[in-house]
Motif scaffolding. Structure first.
Motif, PDB file in Angstrom:
ATOM      1  N   ARG A  45      44.039  -8.139 -70.848  1.00 54.08           N
ATOM      2  CA  ARG A  45      44.616  -8.325 -69.517  1.00 54.08           C
ATOM      3  C   ARG A  45      44.822  -6.986 -68.822  1.00 54.08           C
ATOM      4  O   ARG A  45      45.335  -6.035 -69.415  1.00 54.08           O
ATOM      5  CB  ARG A  45      45.962  -9.052 -69.603  1.00 54.08           C
ATOM      6  N   TYR A  46      44.458  -6.948 -67.556  1.00 56.24           N
ATOM      7  CA  TYR A  46      44.678  -5.750 -66.759  1.00 56.24           C
ATOM      8  C   TYR A  46      46.100  -5.804 -66.217  1.00 56.24           C
ATOM      9  O   TYR A  46      46.414  -6.580 -65.323  1.00 56.24           O
ATOM     10  CB  TYR A  46      43.671  -5.658 -65.612  1.00 56.24           C
ATOM     11  N   VAL A  47      46.968  -4.959 -66.777  1.00 56.89           N
ATOM     12  CA  VAL A  47      48.383  -5.026 -66.428  1.00 56.89           C
ATOM     13  C   VAL A  47      48.911  -3.735 -65.815  1.00 56.89           C
ATOM     14  O   VAL A  47      50.031  -3.700 -65.299  1.00 56.89           O
ATOM     15  CB  VAL A  47      49.242  -5.383 -67.666  1.00 56.89           C
ATOM     16  N   GLY A  48      48.143  -2.661 -65.880  1.00 49.49           N
ATOM     17  CA  GLY A  48      48.585  -1.376 -65.349  1.00 49.49           C
ATOM     18  C   GLY A  48      47.663  -0.884 -64.267  1.00 49.49           C
ATOM     19  O   GLY A  48      47.315  -1.623 -63.352  1.00 49.49           O
ATOM     20  N   GLY A  49      47.256   0.377 -64.372  1.00 49.68           N
ATOM     21  CA  GLY A  49      46.351   0.928 -63.384  1.00 49.68           C
ATOM     22  C   GLY A  49      46.059   2.381 -63.681  1.00 49.68           C
ATOM     23  O   GLY A  49      46.732   3.028 -64.488  1.00 49.68           O
ATOM     24  N   VAL A  50      45.029   2.908 -63.013  1.00 52.78           N
ATOM     25  CA  VAL A  50      44.750   4.340 -63.086  1.00 52.78           C
ATOM     26  C   VAL A  50      45.847   5.090 -62.334  1.00 52.78           C
ATOM     27  O   VAL A  50      46.469   6.011 -62.844  1.00 52.78           O
ATOM     28  CB  VAL A  50      43.365   4.662 -62.501  1.00 52.78           C
ATOM     29  N   GLY A  51      46.095   4.654 -61.096  1.00 55.96           N
ATOM     30  CA  GLY A  51      47.191   5.212 -60.306  1.00 55.96           C
ATOM     31  C   GLY A  51      47.136   6.723 -60.216  1.00 55.96           C
ATOM     32  O   GLY A  51      46.075   7.339 -60.170  1.00 55.96           O
ATOM     33  N   GLY A  52      48.310   7.346 -60.226  1.00 57.72           N
ATOM     34  CA  GLY A  52      48.389   8.791 -60.083  1.00 57.72           C
ATOM     35  C   GLY A  52      48.651   9.522 -61.376  1.00 57.72           C
ATOM     36  O   GLY A  52      48.958  10.709 -61.365  1.00 57.72           O
ATOM     37  N   ILE A  53      48.503   8.826 -62.510  1.00 57.26           N
ATOM     38  CA  ILE A  53      48.902   9.422 -63.781  1.00 57.26           C
ATOM     39  C   ILE A  53      48.168  10.726 -64.058  1.00 57.26           C
ATOM     40  O   ILE A  53      48.778  11.746 -64.400  1.00 57.26           O
ATOM     41  CB  ILE A  53      48.741   8.409 -64.944  1.00 57.26           C
ATOM     42  N   LEU A  54      46.843  10.742 -63.850  1.00 59.60           N
ATOM     43  CA  LEU A  54      46.093  11.954 -64.154  1.00 59.60           C
ATOM     44  C   LEU A  54      46.296  13.019 -63.076  1.00 59.60           C
ATOM     45  O   LEU A  54      46.308  14.219 -63.376  1.00 59.60           O
ATOM     46  CB  LEU A  54      44.609  11.622 -64.322  1.00 59.60           C
ATOM     47  N   ASP A  55      46.472  12.600 -61.826  1.00 61.87           N
ATOM     48  CA  ASP A  55      46.785  13.571 -60.768  1.00 61.87           C
ATOM     49  C   ASP A  55      48.024  14.383 -61.139  1.00 61.87           C
ATOM     50  O   ASP A  55      48.040  15.617 -61.040  1.00 61.87           O
ATOM     51  CB  ASP A  55      47.045  12.846 -59.438  1.00 61.87           C
ATOM     52  N   PHE A  56      49.073  13.692 -61.578  1.00 61.11           N
ATOM     53  CA  PHE A  56      50.334  14.364 -61.861  1.00 61.11           C
ATOM     54  C   PHE A  56      50.318  15.101 -63.202  1.00 61.11           C
ATOM     55  O   PHE A  56      50.868  16.202 -63.320  1.00 61.11           O
ATOM     56  CB  PHE A  56      51.483  13.363 -61.829  1.00 61.11           C
TER      57      PHE A  56
END
Length: 422
Positions: free
Chosen positions: A327-338
């Motif tokens: 299940r896709y429950v999270g995301g790429v988001g800004g985790i690697l940016d930060f």
């Protein structure tokens, strides 16, 4: 996060959107607390009359969108968080797996085309200016490129700084909110979250600038910082924990080097605590993603501590923050940016904080069960309730023992066997 069940009011109270939205349009609105609920309900009610649409979603917080509405709506999101999970579980949610910092360029160059932007705004100030209230982030490039801009005025939305400030003439339609705005108060951290918070707090010195996510673990971290001095904030999301520390005088933003005296974020997610803190507070500015996640901006921050969570971490230091099971429950988001910004910041610390288990499964694993969101070449400080595994400068062989040591004790022997077999 609790999902509010909103009452279903008389549909005749909703505006007619058929003259503004065309078949094939892509519609965007703010995420989480910034969802314009009356406009969303109108769109859902009128979806068959509008023709097939696509909507772009951030974190879902209300229960207005449901899988059966895929009969006329294509759902696209950058994450599977909140109420998006029901859409993902039903197989009707498509995912855009890109870094948060890429959203402005994708929207401005119309690789992610936004035709209709639906905004939740505050009541106007004395000059007749409407504030975007609870969110700026990727709404700003959409504001510049959308064909139609619709506004819902919500009296519970704070008037916030950071611009742009809009006039009534900027909107093709402006309506009052007729649904209760959603708040997301965090539950009190338990012993597990508190233990993680204590470990994380050990890396946060006086004068550090913080980025945190949302939820129990970030709030547990912030609760451990009441004895710190002169902290700063530069974050994607700002919630109750940040508001509480700022009101206590712990957050002053005096040592950031940029935006001195001002907390910077993209979206407010929380309860009335953060709304009251934000209202007409010029010590807080909400900015677009092209600022909050910009490598150029982040590179100016010293002692930048990025605190993010994940679904699982493997024994080489790879991180999955997107998929749990199937299940896709999270995301790429800004985790690697930060995290990368914290890696390069003088005195910075890139942190992944997570519980050691999910149910009876270890979240420290020999091999990831989902995609690699953060590669092992971006070795971070991994923290669970059992301790700290600082992977920075460690070889692959050295990382194994450090990570097994922060796994749940009942899973360590199995991890050791799997490590030897590999």
């Amino acid at each position: 996060m609790n999902t509010p069940h909103l009452p279903q009011p008389d549909t005749t109270a909703f505006p007619d959107l058929t003259r503004l939205i065309r078949p094939g349009d892509t519609v965007m609105w703010g995420q989480a607390n910034a969802e314009p609920l009356t406009l969303i309900q109108a769109l859902v009610n009128q979806r068959h009359a509008l023709g097939r649409l696509r909507v772009f979603l951030g974190i879902g917080q209300s229960d207005l969108l449901r899988p059966e509405q895929a009969d006329a709506i294509d759902f696209l999101a950058y994450c599977g968080s909140g109420t998006n999970r029901a859409l993902a579980q039903a197989g009707v949610l498509d995912i855009l797996p890109v870094h948060y910092s890429q959203f402005p360029r994708l929207i401005e160059q119309r690789m992610l085309r936004i035709d209709v932007l639906m905004l939740q705004v505050s009541p106007p100030d004395a000059l007749g200016r409407y504030s975007l209230g609870l969110a700026r982030e990727y709404l700003l490039p959409a504001l510049r490129s959308a064909r139609v801009i619709l506004a819902e005025v919500d009296p519970s939305v704070p008037w916030t700084y950071g611009g742009p400030y809009l006039q009534a003439s900027d909107f093709a339609l402006m309506i009052p909110s007729s649904l209760t705005s959603v708040s997301a108060p965090a539950s009190a951290p338990g012993p597990l979250e508190t233990a993680i918070g204590r470990h994380v707090a050990g890396f946060i010195e006086d004068g550090a600038t913080l980025q945190t996510g949302i939820g129990n673990i970030p709030d547990a971290v912030l609760a451990q910082l009441r004895d710190r001095r002169e902290l700063g904030v530069h974050s994607g999301a700002i919630g109750d924990g940040i508001a509480t520390l700022a009101q206590a005088g712990v957050i002053t933003n005096s040592c950031k080097g940029i935006d001195v005296g001002v907390s910077v974020g993209g979206v407010l997610i929380g309860s009335d605590t953060v709304r009251r803190y934000a209202h007409l507070n010029d010590a807080l500015e909400l900015r677009g993603t092209d600022y909050t996640h910009s490598p150029h901006v982040l590179g100016k921050l010293d002692r930048f501590v990025a605190i993010n969570s994940a679904i699982e971490v493997d024994l080489g230091g790879q991180v999955n923050s997107e998929v749990a099971g199937d299940r896709y429950v999270g995301g790429v988001g800004g985790i690697l940016d930060f995290l990368r910004a914290a890696q390069s910041s003088r005195g910075g610390v890139p942190i992944i904080a997570l519980p050691s288990t999910a149910g009876n499964r270890s979240r420290i694993v020999a091999s990831l069960s989902g995609p690699v969101t953060v590669p092992r070449s971006d070795g971070c400080v991994i923290i669970t309730e059992h301790g700290v595994a600082d992977l920075r400068g460690l070889s692959l062989a050295q990382r194994v023992n450090r990570l097994i040591a922060v796994a749940a004790p009942e899973h360590r022997e199995a991890l050791e066997r799997q490590a030897r077999s590999r």
